[in-house]
Design a protein around this motif. Structure first.
Motif, short mmCIF file in Angstrom:
data_model
loop_
_atom_site.label_atom_id
_atom_site.label_comp_id
_atom_site.label_asym_id
_atom_site.label_seq_id
_atom_site.Cartn_x
_atom_site.Cartn_y
_atom_site.Cartn_z
N TRP A 181 33.35 15.36 7.37
CA TRP A 181 33.57 14.19 6.51
C TRP A 181 35.08 13.91 6.38
O TRP A 181 35.52 12.76 6.49
N ALA A 182 35.86 14.96 6.17
CA ALA A 182 37.31 14.81 6.03
C ALA A 182 37.95 14.25 7.30
O ALA A 182 38.98 13.57 7.24
N ARG A 183 37.31 14.50 8.44
CA ARG A 183 37.82 13.99 9.72
C ARG A 183 37.28 12.59 10.03
O ARG A 183 37.54 12.05 11.11
N GLY A 184 36.48 12.03 9.12
CA GLY A 184 36.01 10.66 9.28
C GLY A 184 34.64 10.51 9.90
O GLY A 184 34.19 9.39 10.14
N TYR A 185 33.95 11.61 10.14
CA TYR A 185 32.61 11.54 10.73
C TYR A 185 31.60 11.28 9.62
O TYR A 185 31.48 12.06 8.68
N ARG A 186 30.87 10.19 9.73
CA ARG A 186 29.94 9.78 8.67
C ARG A 186 28.47 9.85 9.06
O ARG A 186 27.61 9.64 8.23
N THR A 187 28.19 10.10 10.34
CA THR A 187 26.80 10.22 10.78
C THR A 187 26.61 11.53 11.53
O THR A 187 27.56 12.08 12.11
N HIS A 188 25.40 12.01 11.50
CA HIS A 188 25.04 13.25 12.18
C HIS A 188 23.84 12.98 13.07
O HIS A 188 23.05 12.09 12.76
N PRO A 189 23.66 13.71 14.13
CA PRO A 189 24.52 14.81 14.55
C PRO A 189 25.82 14.28 15.17
O PRO A 189 25.86 13.18 15.72
N LEU A 190 26.87 15.10 15.07
CA LEU A 190 28.13 14.77 15.72
C LEU A 190 27.96 14.94 17.22
O LEU A 190 27.15 15.75 17.66
N ASP A 191 28.75 14.19 17.99
CA ASP A 191 28.70 14.42 19.44
C ASP A 191 29.28 15.80 19.72
O ASP A 191 29.93 16.41 18.86
N ALA A 192 29.03 16.31 20.91
CA ALA A 192 29.39 17.69 21.25
C ALA A 192 30.89 17.95 21.07
O ALA A 192 31.28 19.01 20.57
N GLU A 193 31.73 17.00 21.47
CA GLU A 193 33.17 17.19 21.36
C GLU A 193 33.61 17.28 19.90
O GLU A 193 34.41 18.16 19.52
N ALA A 194 33.11 16.40 19.06
CA ALA A 194 33.47 16.40 17.64
C ALA A 194 32.96 17.68 16.96
O ALA A 194 33.68 18.30 16.17
N ALA A 195 31.73 18.07 17.27
CA ALA A 195 31.18 19.30 16.68
C ALA A 195 32.01 20.51 17.09
O ALA A 195 32.31 21.38 16.26
N ALA A 196 32.40 20.57 18.37
CA ALA A 196 33.21 21.69 18.84
C ALA A 196 34.56 21.72 18.12
O ALA A 196 35.07 22.80 17.78
N GLU A 197 35.14 20.55 17.88
CA GLU A 197 36.42 20.45 17.17
C GLU A 197 36.29 21.00 15.75
O GLU A 197 37.13 21.77 15.28
N VAL A 198 35.22 20.63 15.05
CA VAL A 198 35.01 21.10 13.68
C VAL A 198 34.76 22.60 13.67
O VAL A 198 35.35 23.34 12.87
N HIS A 199 33.89 23.08 14.57
CA HIS A 199 33.62 24.52 14.61
C HIS A 199 34.88 25.31 14.96
O HIS A 199 35.12 26.38 14.39
N ALA A 200 35.71 24.81 15.88
CA ALA A 200 36.94 25.51 16.24
C ALA A 200 37.85 25.66 15.01
O ALA A 200 38.44 26.72 14.79
N HIS A 201 37.94 24.60 14.22
CA HIS A 201 38.73 24.67 12.99
C HIS A 201 38.15 25.72 12.04
O HIS A 201 38.90 26.53 11.47
N LEU A 202 36.83 25.70 11.86
CA LEU A 202 36.19 26.68 10.96
C LEU A 202 36.39 28.09 11.48
O LEU A 202 36.64 29.01 10.68
N HIS A 203 36.28 28.31 12.79
CA HIS A 203 36.50 29.64 13.37
C HIS A 203 37.90 30.14 13.03
O HIS A 203 38.09 31.28 12.61
N THR A 204 38.91 29.28 13.23
CA THR A 204 40.29 29.65 12.96
C THR A 204 40.49 30.02 11.49
O THR A 204 41.10 31.04 11.16
#
Length: 165
Positions: free
Chosen positions: A42-65
């Motif tokens: 949501w903070a990155r501006g994504y308002r619908t789900h599921p996120l596309d694979a690239e956006a989901a990977a970006e969010v998960h990478a941030h969470l992993h870090t």
């Protein structure tokens, strides 16, 4: 922070509408740091789900870090995302493996009709209120891979309580 006998990282697992965020906030109030896929998206501006694979990977990478940074700083963490597949849970376990942090899955055990009712009431006001169309809600429920104890520590959490404010 929790005592030494308690798990350091909790993965809150369940389909959309199962009460994950409510449970994760309880754990946050008890002293854990909460990392939320939906809030970060949501903070990155994504308002619908599921996120596309690239956006989901970006969010998960941030969470992993963030997860590794927090664990290395000695913080207890709760990760709030669906963890809908064993592969998704295993990916977080793999990220944590070098830290040696104990991991436990909290599975939200919420009746299907309650999940569908909650999702139907969503209005899109925030990360944990993203609108999920009825056909997608059913697909999420039908595609959910329930964790089993062979994956590691598992706590089943009744998910029927009304959300807390």
């Amino acid at each position: 922070m929790t005592g030494p006998a308690e798990p350091q990282v909790v993965l809150v697992c369940g389909p959309a509408g199962s009460g994950k965020s409510t449970h994760a906030r309880r754990l946050e109030r008890a002293g854990r740091v909460r990392l939320s896929f939906d809030d970060e998206a949501w903070a990155r501006g994504y308002r619908t789900h599921p996120l596309d694979a690239e956006a989901a990977a970006e969010v998960h990478a941030h969470l992993h870090t963030e997860l590794v940074r927090l664990v290395r700083a000695g913080r207890d963490v709760v990760v709030d995302t669906s963890f809908w597949s064993r592969a998704s849970r295993d990916a977080y376990r793999a990220v944590l493996a070098p830290t040696g942090a104990p991991v436990v899955v909290h599975l939200m055990d919420t009746p299907r009709d309650v999940v569908l009712e909650r999702l139907a009431a969503r209005r899109g006001t925030g990360g944990d209120d993203v609108v999920v169309p009825p056909d997608l809600a059913v697909a999420y429920l039908d595609g959910f891979e329930v964790p089993t104890p062979d994956e590691g520590p598992l706590v089943v959490v009744p998910g029927v309580a009304a959300p807390e404010s």
